[in-house]
Design a protein around this motif. Structure first.
Motif, PDB file in Angstrom:
ATOM      1  N   ILE A  46       0.969  -1.269  -0.049  1.00 16.35           N
ATOM      2  CA  ILE A  46      -0.142   0.090  -0.051  1.00 16.35           C
ATOM      3  C   ILE A  46       1.070   1.232  -0.084  1.00 16.35           C
ATOM      4  O   ILE A  46       0.479   2.054  -0.606  1.00 16.35           O
ATOM      5  CB  ILE A  46      -1.048  -0.260   1.320  1.00 16.35           C
ATOM      6  CG1 ILE A  46      -1.959  -1.147   0.853  1.00 16.35           C
ATOM      7  CG2 ILE A  46      -1.798   1.272   1.552  1.00 16.35           C
ATOM      8  CD1 ILE A  46      -2.874  -1.343   2.112  1.00 16.35           C
ATOM      9  N   ARG A  54      -0.204   4.176  -7.594  1.00 14.40           N
ATOM     10  CA  ARG A  54      -1.238   3.541  -7.090  1.00 14.40           C
ATOM     11  C   ARG A  54      -2.668   3.811  -7.603  1.00 14.40           C
ATOM     12  O   ARG A  54      -3.473   2.947  -7.591  1.00 14.40           O
ATOM     13  CB  ARG A  54      -1.364   4.165  -5.477  1.00 14.40           C
ATOM     14  CG  ARG A  54      -0.278   3.628  -4.598  1.00 14.40           C
ATOM     15  CD  ARG A  54      -0.605   3.973  -3.062  1.00 14.40           C
ATOM     16  NE  ARG A  54       0.037   5.289  -2.911  1.00 14.40           N
ATOM     17  CZ  ARG A  54       1.327   5.421  -2.673  1.00 14.40           C
ATOM     18  NH1 ARG A  54       2.185   4.739  -2.863  1.00 14.40           N
ATOM     19  NH2 ARG A  54       1.909   6.944  -2.585  1.00 14.40           N
ATOM     20  N   LEU A 105      -5.162   0.975  -0.656  1.00 10.86           N
ATOM     21  CA  LEU A 105      -4.655   1.657  -1.376  1.00 10.86           C
ATOM     22  C   LEU A 105      -5.597   3.230  -1.433  1.00 10.86           C
ATOM     23  O   LEU A 105      -5.117   3.934  -1.802  1.00 10.86           O
ATOM     24  CB  LEU A 105      -4.998   1.028  -2.792  1.00 10.86           C
ATOM     25  CG  LEU A 105      -3.632  -0.254  -3.003  1.00 10.86           C
ATOM     26  CD1 LEU A 105      -3.798  -1.072  -4.259  1.00 10.86           C
ATOM     27  CD2 LEU A 105      -2.262   0.525  -3.189  1.00 10.86           C
ATOM     28  N   ARG A 108      -4.707   5.462   1.294  1.00 13.86           N
ATOM     29  CA  ARG A 108      -3.311   5.825   1.018  1.00 13.86           C
ATOM     30  C   ARG A 108      -3.333   7.327   0.036  1.00 13.86           C
ATOM     31  O   ARG A 108      -2.917   8.242   0.107  1.00 13.86           O
ATOM     32  CB  ARG A 108      -2.326   4.966   0.662  1.00 13.86           C
ATOM     33  CG  ARG A 108      -1.145   5.540   0.459  1.00 13.86           C
ATOM     34  CD  ARG A 108      -0.159   5.758   1.762  1.00 13.86           C
ATOM     35  NE  ARG A 108       0.896   6.324   1.809  1.00 13.86           N
ATOM     36  CZ  ARG A 108       1.790   6.497   2.145  1.00 13.86           C
ATOM     37  NH1 ARG A 108       1.612   6.500   3.532  1.00 13.86           N
ATOM     38  NH2 ARG A 108       3.263   6.853   1.824  1.00 13.86           N
ATOM     39  N   VAL A 109      -4.294   6.765  -1.054  1.00 15.04           N
ATOM     40  CA  VAL A 109      -4.417   7.947  -1.976  1.00 15.04           C
ATOM     41  C   VAL A 109      -5.180   8.974  -1.355  1.00 15.04           C
ATOM     42  O   VAL A 109      -4.756  10.313  -1.774  1.00 15.04           O
ATOM     43  CB  VAL A 109      -5.196   7.416  -3.306  1.00 15.04           C
ATOM     44  CG1 VAL A 109      -5.425   8.484  -4.179  1.00 15.04           C
ATOM     45  CG2 VAL A 109      -4.389   6.532  -4.284  1.00 15.04           C
TER      46      VAL A 109
END
Length: 124
Positions: A46, A54, A105, A108-109
């Motif tokens: 991740i 990503r 993911l 995190r984005v």
């Protein structure tokens, strides 16, 4: 490797190259040596790579989910197509595995694109 496995692997590598690469790199038979645990492999998968990378993986995940993931049991796709070496006991475990990757993911984005955040995911 059987013919069916070869076909699935080729399809995965062609249609979802970034997702395929991520799954093969982080969730292979050496994940315990490389990352200490499945949790460590998820964390590394991740966090590694750029924001754009990503985003590409998320886009490929959505495409995969709309086609291959629209079945009751995604484990054959994960084992044959993406060559993961994580033992998934039940069909729901396969779905949870992929959803956990997607959710991590996405989180995190979002952190990296939130106002006041830097590209490395930390606050200013």
């Amino acid at each position: 490797m059987g013919r069916r496995q070869d076909e699935r692997r080729n399809i995965a590598e062609q249609r979802w190259p970034s997702l395929s690469n991520l799954l093969a790199c982080y969730f292979n038979e050496d994940l315990s040596i490389l990352y200490g645990s499945l949790e460590g492999a998820f964390e590394a998968a991740i966090k590694d790579g750029s924001l754009e990378h990503r985003r590409t993986i998320l886009k490929e995940w959505r495409d995969w989910n709309a086609s291959e993931g629209a079945v009751d049991d995604v484990r054959p796709s994960l084992y044959d197509g993406f060559a993961i070496a994580v033992r998934l006991e039940k069909p729901i475990d396969g779905r949870n595995f992929m959803n956990r990757l997607y959710d991590g993911l996405m989180e995190r984005v979002r952190k990296e694109t939130a106002p006041g955040s830097r590209r490395d995911g930390t606050s200013r």
